[in-house]
Each structure stands twice: as C-alpha cells, then as structure tokens.
Design a protein around this motif. Structure first.
Motif, PDB file in Angstrom:
ATOM      1  N   THR A 194     -15.005   5.466 -17.703  1.00  0.00           N
ATOM      2  CA  THR A 194     -16.175   5.607 -16.596  1.00  0.00           C
ATOM      3  C   THR A 194     -16.266   6.991 -16.301  1.00  0.00           C
ATOM      4  OG1 THR A 194     -15.275   3.558 -15.752  1.00  0.00           O
ATOM      5  CG2 THR A 194     -16.566   4.993 -14.285  1.00  0.00           C
ATOM      6  N   GLN A 195     -14.996   7.771 -16.233  1.00  0.00           N
ATOM      7  CA  GLN A 195     -15.156   9.269 -15.870  1.00  0.00           C
ATOM      8  C   GLN A 195     -15.966   9.979 -16.969  1.00  0.00           C
ATOM      9  OE1 GLN A 195     -14.523  10.393 -12.953  1.00  0.00           O
ATOM     10  NE2 GLN A 195     -13.800   8.595 -12.383  1.00  0.00           N
ATOM     11  N   LYS A 196     -15.773   9.556 -18.157  1.00  0.00           N
ATOM     12  CA  LYS A 196     -16.436  10.260 -19.266  1.00  0.00           C
ATOM     13  C   LYS A 196     -17.971   9.653 -19.166  1.00  0.00           C
ATOM     14  CE  LYS A 196     -12.802   9.799 -22.818  1.00  0.00           C
ATOM     15  NZ  LYS A 196     -12.322   8.787 -23.729  1.00  0.00           N
ATOM     16  N   ALA A 197     -18.369   8.486 -19.018  1.00  0.00           N
ATOM     17  CA  ALA A 197     -19.634   8.249 -19.088  1.00  0.00           C
ATOM     18  C   ALA A 197     -20.374   8.881 -17.903  1.00  0.00           C
ATOM     19  CB  ALA A 197     -19.745   6.620 -18.668  1.00  0.00           C
ATOM     20  N   LEU A 198     -19.757   9.099 -16.510  1.00  0.00           N
ATOM     21  CA  LEU A 198     -20.580   9.720 -15.605  1.00  0.00           C
ATOM     22  C   LEU A 198     -20.633  11.208 -15.860  1.00  0.00           C
ATOM     23  CD1 LEU A 198     -18.535   8.036 -12.491  1.00  0.00           C
ATOM     24  CD2 LEU A 198     -21.104   7.823 -13.200  1.00  0.00           C
ATOM     25  N   ALA A 199     -19.588  11.727 -16.285  1.00  0.00           N
ATOM     26  CA  ALA A 199     -19.810  13.259 -16.856  1.00  0.00           C
ATOM     27  C   ALA A 199     -20.796  13.536 -18.081  1.00  0.00           C
ATOM     28  CB  ALA A 199     -18.368  13.764 -17.264  1.00  0.00           C
ATOM     29  N   ALA A 200     -20.877  12.681 -18.966  1.00  0.00           N
ATOM     30  CA  ALA A 200     -21.722  12.736 -20.006  1.00  0.00           C
ATOM     31  C   ALA A 200     -23.309  12.747 -19.555  1.00  0.00           C
ATOM     32  CB  ALA A 200     -21.461  11.731 -21.165  1.00  0.00           C
ATOM     33  N   ASP A 201     -23.519  11.745 -18.789  1.00  0.00           N
ATOM     34  CA  ASP A 201     -24.995  11.828 -18.284  1.00  0.00           C
ATOM     35  C   ASP A 201     -25.009  10.975 -16.903  1.00  0.00           C
ATOM     36  OD1 ASP A 201     -27.580  11.073 -17.957  1.00  0.00           O
ATOM     37  OD2 ASP A 201     -27.916  10.075 -19.596  1.00  0.00           O
ATOM     38  N   PRO A 202     -24.854  11.852 -15.813  1.00  0.00           N
ATOM     39  CA  PRO A 202     -24.811  11.585 -14.389  1.00  0.00           C
ATOM     40  C   PRO A 202     -25.711  10.654 -14.061  1.00  0.00           C
ATOM     41  CG  PRO A 202     -24.318  13.786 -14.669  1.00  0.00           C
ATOM     42  CD  PRO A 202     -24.953  13.410 -15.938  1.00  0.00           C
TER      43      PRO A 202
END
Ligand code: SF4
Length: 478
Positions: free
Chosen positions: A63-71
């Motif tokens: 989840t953290q990776k997804a939010l960081a990659a494309d907020p």
C-alpha cells in the motif's frame, strides 16, 4: 464488526473459526458484494489492487509503495494497521484536499450497521497520518438501467457519511482495546437471542444452540401467525414454549387460536366454507408459478439492479371433468423475458381462473407489461383473471406441521408426502433457482452439468404447481 454484534461472535471467529457455518442466503450476499466490488474497481480506472499473498505486513508495505509511486491513482484494498487493528479499504482515492475513503456495499441504501465499519477504517487511516477528507459509502443506485456493453457508469451512488460516523470514530479506540482484552480471556458467556440475527445472521448460531443444551419445543410458540410480540413475552415469563401448552382463552387473535386448536388436535383442518369458496372459480383452472433471477449488477441490457427477471414458468391446467395437463417454459439464454411472456400468453388462453400463490406473479406480470407495451393489453387481461390460492388456504386450511406458515413449500408435504421439496435435486428454493439458471446459461458450462441443472429447475417449478392442484382439491373436498 463481529464484536459490535456480539463479543462471543468475535471470540469464536478468532479462536474457533472452524465452527463458522454461513447459510446460503449469506453466501449469495457475499457473491453479490464481490460483483459490485469488481464494477466499482472498473469505474475507478487506473487503480492498483493490493493483494494479500504476503500477509498483513506485505499488504501494508505494498500500500505504501502504491501511494508513493502514484499518489493520484486509486488503491483497492489499501491496507493499514494501528494498535493491532488491521483495515483494508475498498477504494482509497485522492480528493481535492486529502483522501476519499470509499466503502463499497451491494445494498441499495445506507444502513446503520455500516457506520462502525467506516468509523474504524477512518480512525486507523488517520492514526497512520492519512488525511481522510471524506468517508463515502458507495451503494447501488436502484434507478440505474443497464445499457449494455459493460458500461456501468451510474450504477453506484456515493453517500458522504463523514459527519455521521464522527462519534463512532471517536469510540473506535475503546472498542478495539475492549475487544483485544476480551480475546485474551475465555469464551464470553453469552446466550442466544435477538442479537444473533441483527444486524446479520450469525454463522455460529448452530454451535451456540447446541452448546446451550436447549431442547427446542416441537411446536414453538414463535410459530404463531400474526402479531405476537407481547404474548410471546408473557409466554417466555410463564415458561410456555410449545403451542400445545397454551391454555384455552389466552389467544385473542382468531387465527392464532385456530392454529393452537389444530396443533393440539394433531391433524389437518379444512373449514366447512372451503368447498363453496372454491366453487366460485371459473373453469378451466390454471395453476401458475414463476421463477425469477435478480442481479446486484445487471447483466442483461435494459434491466435494473435487483430487478426480478422471469426466466421460467410452470402451469398445470385442470378442466371441470378433473383432467389435468401440464405446460412449462424455461429460457435457454440471456434475457429470456420476451420468450417467457410470449409462451405464457399462449398457454393461458383467454378464459378461466389463473391461480397463483402470493402476489408475486401479479407483480412480475405488471412489470412485464411495462417492459413490453405491445403486450400490455393482453397481459392485463391475464392479471384480471389472477386469484390468490394462498389467501383461500389461509382462511380454510391448516395442518400442525405448517408451523404457522402457508408457504407452498410448507403446505405441500402436509397435503401429500411425495410433494416435499427435499426430495428434489439441487434446486429446492427460489433463490437457488436463479443461481442455477445463470450457471446453466453461462459460457463454457459443461453440457452434462447444464442438462442436470435444467432437469432440476424444471422439476422444482413443476413441484410448485402440482402442489397447488392438490391444495385446490383438498380445499374443494375432492
Ligand atoms: S449465535 Fe448469538 S450468542 Fe452465539 S456468537 Fe452468534 S451472536 Fe453470539
């Protein structure tokens, strides 16, 4: 959420999950929820689904990776944890000032039991530093009409519940701590009661009843028909559990008193006026039953969510000399509604009584007349010939084993054991018929399986109408 319904339910779900027994209706509700979730994800394009293959820690990291990659991109099943409470958010999407937390439901309206769920999610997200701008419930828009081609824009309605859940969000930390403490201890000592069915059917009911050692009454007082809340409270205080133990004169409601007398006598009762009531109806007599399918997400063009769509009918036709013939229809593909009504109108002719059970057939025919205006005049003539056989039975026939119900499935085996539904194939009730039909017409279904489902569907619908013929004969004293 289990703990909010009953702490013992939560304890059992965590410590004894093998005892879980979901009924068919609950499993169908889960399946409807899955289909709505799929559409919701498709409507929020460009999103990323967080899997659970690597457990809680993996899902949180993803989840953290997804939010960081494309907020700006939506995240489905976004996973967060706080103080030992893990939440998975159906849709987390960037809003104007923060994030939209969207909980997807397959219902057609906002229900009070959804609030604690949203409140706990919002609390956990905020404790993780997520700026939750809005909490929304996405539910089905009843007025949506499917235009085909996989276009579901407009199927969901978004209700902003941010303010409604504020008080429960403040309570969420206390719930979490209380439940965590409870889970460390022994199984809570909680007996069965109304809370086992509200807001959801508890999947541990069979276990809790068996555990209580309670011996159910043979004819429980809860089976009395009509309004009974107050009298049941009195019986509970007096220890009267069986209808046969109710003293004469205690029941003021005439129908309840009739049920008590017949149950005590132990054999069926046909009231004297039954025969003359049946004599009034014109010949020939048609005994008609429909089967319908409902979809949370409509699959046939021009239909609405949860609309009852007829795909099958069975009709026994009786002439005055006692001869009985049978006709039937079962669709063989998508959107069978037109073929359904065309065949039915041919079978019903232009004169004679059309018996149905309950108002369902009338409702379906009225909706069908609206769907096919070119047939409305003909359909309305059939509607004018409809008579409710169940209403006549409710006034004139009762058997102790009907347990206060005049449903055909209950009445039929009381009239004749061979009319029971439990000796049919895998289709033994209406909702299962809709599911079986969908499987029967689905792409790639094994032909042998489709053949078996067809046989079971035909046998089920036929059983309803042959039982109606027998009921009419019992009422007429034949
Ligand atoms: S059956 Fe009733 S008492 Fe038992 S766990 Fe479920 S809600 Fe609680």
């Amino acid at each position: 959420m289990f703990g909010r319904q009953c702490e013992k339910r939560l304890w059992l779900a965590v410590r004894r999950p093998e005892l879980t027994e979901y009924d068919d209706a609950t499993q169908r509700r889960f399946a409807a929820g899955d289909s709505v979730n799929d559409v919701a994800r498709a409507l929020h394009s460009g999103g990323r689904l967080i899997g659970f293959e690597n457990g809680v820690e993996g899902a949180i990291a993803d989840t953290q990776k997804a939010l960081a990659a494309d907020p700006a991109a939506p995240v489905f099943e976004a996973t967060f944890a706080h103080e030992g409470v893990v939440v998975r958010v159906d849709i987390l999407k960037k809003g104007k000032r923060g994030y939209r937390l969207i909980e997807v439901k397959s219902s057609t309206k906002v229900k009070p039991q959804y609030s604690p769920d949203c409140a706990v999610q919002a609390w956990v997200l905020e404790e993780n530093g997520v700026n939750v701008e809005k909490v929304e419930l996405a539910h089905i828009n009843k007025k949506f009409v499917y235009g085909g081609g996989g276009n579901y824009r407009g199927l969901l309605t978004y209700a902003d519940v941010t303010k409604e859940i504020a008080a429960e969000k403040a309570e969420a930390p206390q719930w979490a701590r209380r439940f965590q403490k409870m889970l460390e201890g022994a199984q809570p000592d909680i007996g069965v009661g109304a809370h086992c069915h509200d807001p959801y059917e508890c999947p541990f009911l069979a276990h809790c009843i068996a555990e209580s050692g309670a011996v159910a009454a043979e004819y429980p007082v809860e089976c009395l028909p009509g309004r009974k809340t107050e009298i049941l409270e009195e019986f509970a205080e007096e220890g009267i559990a069986d209808i046969r133990d109710i003293p004469a004169g205690r029941l003021q409601n005439a129908k309840q008193e009739w049920v008590r007398e017949v149950t005590k006598r132990g054999k069926a009762d046909v009231k004297p006026g039954a025969r003359s009531a049946m004599d009034e109806y014109e010949w020939p007599r048609y005994y008609l039953d429909f089967e319908t399918a409902r979809f949370a997400v409509p699959v046939w063009k021009g239909t609405r969510p949860y609309e009852a769509l007829p795909f099958q009918w069975s009709c026994h036709i009786e002439t005055e000399d006692g001869a009985v013939t049978h006709e039937e229809f079962l669709g063989d593909g998508a959107a069978p509604m037109r073929a359904f009504i065309d065949s039915l109108l041919r079978a019903l002719g232009t004169r004679g009584t059309v018996f149905m059970i309950s108002h369902y057939e009338r409702t379906i025919l009225t909706a069908t007349a609206k769907r096919f205006p070119d047939l409305a005049a003909e359909i309305n003539k059939v509607i004018a010939r409809l008579e409710d056989l169940q209403k006549i039975a409710k006034e004139h026939y009762y058997h102790p084993d009907m347990f206060g119900s005049w449903s055909m499935k209950v009445v039929a085996p009381c009239i004749a054991p061979h009319l029971a539904y439990d000796n049919l194939g895998e289709v033994q009730e209406g909702d299962a018929a809709g599911v079986a039909y969908l499987e029967m017409i689905s792409d790639g279904v094994d032909p042998a399986r489709a053949k078996k489902l067809k046989e079971d569907l035909l046998a089920y619908c036929r059983r309803d109408t042959e039982a109606m013929v027998e009921l009419a004969r019992v009422l007429a004293g034949k």
